[in-house]
Design an enzyme around this catalytic site. Structure first.
Site, PDB file in Angstrom:
ATOM      1  N   ASP A   1      12.951  -0.576  -4.702  1.00 43.60           N
ATOM      2  CA  ASP A   1      11.989   0.046  -4.735  1.00 43.60           C
ATOM      3  C   ASP A   1      11.145  -0.108  -5.895  1.00 43.60           C
ATOM      4  O   ASP A   1      11.874  -0.238  -7.066  1.00 43.60           O
ATOM      5  CB  ASP A   1      12.364   1.571  -4.791  1.00 43.60           C
TER       6      ASP A   1
ATOM      7  N   ASN B   1      -0.963   3.705  -8.567  1.00 45.73           N
ATOM      8  CA  ASN B   1      -2.129   3.958  -7.567  1.00 45.73           C
ATOM      9  C   ASN B   1      -2.720   5.008  -8.177  1.00 45.73           C
ATOM     10  O   ASN B   1      -4.250   5.013  -8.153  1.00 45.73           O
ATOM     11  CB  ASN B   1      -1.473   4.666  -6.241  1.00 45.73           C
TER      12      ASN B   1
ATOM     13  N   HIS C   1      -5.850   2.687  -5.413  1.00 45.76           N
ATOM     14  CA  HIS C   1      -4.962   1.977  -4.061  1.00 45.76           C
ATOM     15  C   HIS C   1      -5.202   0.524  -4.057  1.00 45.76           C
ATOM     16  O   HIS C   1      -4.233  -0.104  -3.598  1.00 45.76           O
ATOM     17  CB  HIS C   1      -5.305   2.887  -2.912  1.00 45.76           C
TER      18      HIS C   1
ATOM     19  N   ASP D   1      -2.253  -1.914  -3.731  1.00 48.48           N
ATOM     20  CA  ASP D   1      -2.017  -3.031  -2.459  1.00 48.48           C
ATOM     21  C   ASP D   1      -1.736  -4.544  -3.144  1.00 48.48           C
ATOM     22  O   ASP D   1      -0.900  -5.200  -2.788  1.00 48.48           O
ATOM     23  CB  ASP D   1      -3.204  -3.020  -1.533  1.00 48.48           C
TER      24      ASP D   1
ATOM     25  N   GLU E   1       6.427   1.708  -0.863  1.00 48.12           N
ATOM     26  CA  GLU E   1       6.999   0.480  -1.847  1.00 48.12           C
ATOM     27  C   GLU E   1       8.342   0.201  -1.914  1.00 48.12           C
ATOM     28  O   GLU E   1       9.047  -0.261  -2.689  1.00 48.12           O
ATOM     29  CB  GLU E   1       6.576   1.214  -3.217  1.00 48.12           C
TER      30      GLU E   1
END
Length: 366
Positions: free
Chosen positions: A244, A252, A257, A261, A287
């Protein structure tokens, strides 16, 4: 290999393209044999002279055998399919001229065979080549008719030969035009087939690959795990790890965002570069990532994760501050003999939770 198979292999070869060409040859051979049978009827009913017909039959059978060897050994002889098609077509046109000149009152029945010759070439020739072959056939048959009416106008009246030639020309030209349209249709079908194959490849990729990270998606990873379960126990065991990315929500929220990404894409590429050739990394959700490590002890698996963590620490992502370091937490476990992967993943998930509780950027082993 059994004796019948070895004989068939010697006669037809093993290449698919060669066998397809020999199938075309077999079709033309059957056509020649059917024509020879009809010739025997002509002789039986007195329409044709025996000696002339026997010479034509020998010529036809000799041609059948000759073209078999040309087709069978076309590869070493470097004969292209279109060359073979044109050669056979010219030979058949010659047979048609000969049979027309010696068939007496039933000579008109020979003309459809000339149309069949042109139709057969539609699979090997382009439309323009087919038109040229049609012109050659018309010139050859027209020359034969002109010569016959000039030599024997009683048996071959000029008016009859002229009308017959007109019907033949109409049939051949129509066949040539239809052949051209069929060639275009086949070309379109081939193009659409190729487009469909490309689309299916894309669909397969989308069905098995995460679009953002280009890693295996969860669905495909489940298929890999199921296959691994069916394969049975391995000598060195199998490990799984849940990963994770730390504080991903903050990325974010702070950078947007698009930056998030970018972090996912960079993480996927960097992590995958640290894996062994047979390891499988998949995006498990958001994630979170699942790593399958076949033939690995917990010590070996931990070394892979540590190498991965080192590279991820050194990773720089556009849109993020230079001092912003990306890290991940991981829960690692070894699958027990006969254990379902769902249970092993559940233990890895609990280990991941402990890694987060202990401060993140660490690997916990269950």
């Amino acid at each position: 290999m059994t004796r019948p198979n070895s004989i068939w292999r010697a006669l037809a070869g093993s290449e698919r393209g060669l066998r397809r060409m020999l199938q075309y040859w077999a079709a033309t051979a059957l056509l020649y044999l059917a024509a020879i049978a009809m010739v025997e009827w002509q002789v039986l009913y007195g329409f044709s002279e025996v000696g002339a017909m026997r010479r034509l039959e020998v010529f036809g059978i000799g041609g059948i055998l000759c073209f078999y060897f040309l087709v069978r050994f076309s590869t070493p002889l470097r004969l292209k399919p279109e060359v073979l098609a044109v050669t056979q077509a010219l030979y058949a046109i010659g047979c048609g001229m000969w049979s027309y000149s010696i068939s007496g009152p039933v000579r008109g029945a020979m003309l459809p065979m000339t149309v069949v010759v042109v139709a057969f070439c539609m699979f090997a020739l382009r439309p323009r080549q087919t038109l040229v072959l049609t012109a050659v056939a018309l010139a050859a048959m027209g020359g034969t008719m002109w010569w016959l009416q000039a030599q024997d106008p009683v048996r071959f009246p000029p008016e009859v030969e002229g009308i017959t030639f007109g019907y033949l020309a109409a049939a051949l030209l129509s066949t040539a035009v239809l052949t051209g349209e069929m060639h275009k249709l086949r070309a379109r079908l081939k193009r659409r087939k190729k487009e469909l194959e490309l689309a299916l490849d894309t669909i397969r990729q989308l069905a098995t690959m995460d679009e953002l990270t280009s890693l295996a998606n969860r669905r495909h990873m489940n298929e890999v795990l199921a296959a691994e379960e069916r394969r049975g126990p391995r000598g060195a065991g199998t490990c799984v790890a849940l990963l994770d990315i730390d504080f991903f929500k903050q990325v974010n929220d702070r950078y947007g965002h698009a930056a998030g990404d970018a972090v996912l894409r960079a993480f996927a590429a960097t992590a995958r570069a640290a894996l062994r050739s047979h390891d499988v990394l998949a995006r498990w959700g958001g994630e979170e990532f699942l790593l399958l490590l076949p033939d690995a002890s917990p010590q070996d698996a931990r070394m892979v994760l540590e190498r991965m963590a080192e590279r991820v620490h050194a990773m720089r992502v556009d849109g993020l501050e230079q001092e912003r370091r990306i890290s991940f937490s991981a829960g690692l476990t070894e699958r027990r003999d006969g254990e379902a992967f769902a249970d092993a993943i559940n233990r890895a998930d609990k280990a991941l939770y402990r890694a987060k509780e202990a401060g993140r950027d660490r690997i916990e082993v269950a």
